[in-house]
Design an enzyme around this catalytic site. Sequence first.
Site, short mmCIF file in Angstrom:
data_model
loop_
_atom_site.label_atom_id
_atom_site.label_comp_id
_atom_site.label_asym_id
_atom_site.label_seq_id
_atom_site.Cartn_x
_atom_site.Cartn_y
_atom_site.Cartn_z
N TYR A 114 0.87 -1.17 0.00
CA TYR A 114 0.00 0.00 0.00
C TYR A 114 0.91 1.22 0.00
O TYR A 114 1.54 1.53 1.01
CB TYR A 114 -0.92 0.00 1.22
CG TYR A 114 -2.03 -1.01 1.13
CD1 TYR A 114 -3.30 -0.64 0.69
CD2 TYR A 114 -1.81 -2.34 1.45
CE1 TYR A 114 -4.33 -1.57 0.58
CE2 TYR A 114 -2.83 -3.29 1.34
CZ TYR A 114 -4.08 -2.89 0.91
OH TYR A 114 -5.09 -3.81 0.81
N CYS A 115 1.02 1.88 -1.14
CA CYS A 115 1.88 3.04 -1.33
C CYS A 115 1.01 4.28 -1.10
O CYS A 115 0.15 4.60 -1.92
CB CYS A 115 2.45 3.00 -2.74
SG CYS A 115 3.61 4.30 -3.10
N ILE A 116 1.23 4.96 0.02
CA ILE A 116 0.30 5.99 0.49
C ILE A 116 0.98 7.36 0.56
O ILE A 116 2.13 7.47 0.98
CB ILE A 116 -0.23 5.60 1.89
CG1 ILE A 116 -0.82 4.18 1.89
CG2 ILE A 116 -1.24 6.62 2.40
CD1 ILE A 116 -2.00 3.97 0.95
#
Length: 143
Positions: A114-116
């Site tokens: 999950y690249c947030i």
Amino acid sequence: MAYNKEEKIKSLNRMQYEVTQNNGTEPPFQNEYWDHKEEGLYVDIVSGKPLFTSKDKFDSQCGWPSFTKPIEEEVEEKLDTSHGMIRTEVRSRTADSHLGHVFNDGPGPNGLRYCINSAALRFVPKHKLKEEGYESYLHLFNK
């Protein structure tokens, strides 16, 4: 935790607004949490709803905070075909904030990253969880 979405949106800085409301992306390696290591909870900058824990954060070397999984059902995934790519967008359920994207190149059993965007998050240190109304999440740090 009650909140007024319109009021909260008015209080966002330019980057927070661009990311959460206009599906923007902040620059890699030039954001608040990409290399942040403190124990605690990452919550939606707009709604305050818990999204991720530091226990699930890892260094993906991509320049943005990366997590192996969200902590509860507050994260929604949607197909994103913008910019000539096919990706899975990650949004917050309550505030409908754009958070980032999820990719299948992560570590661990689920293989997800999950690249947030840091601009979509507010960090609550573990020692302040009770004080800020997140006491029910303290158990996540005892595992």
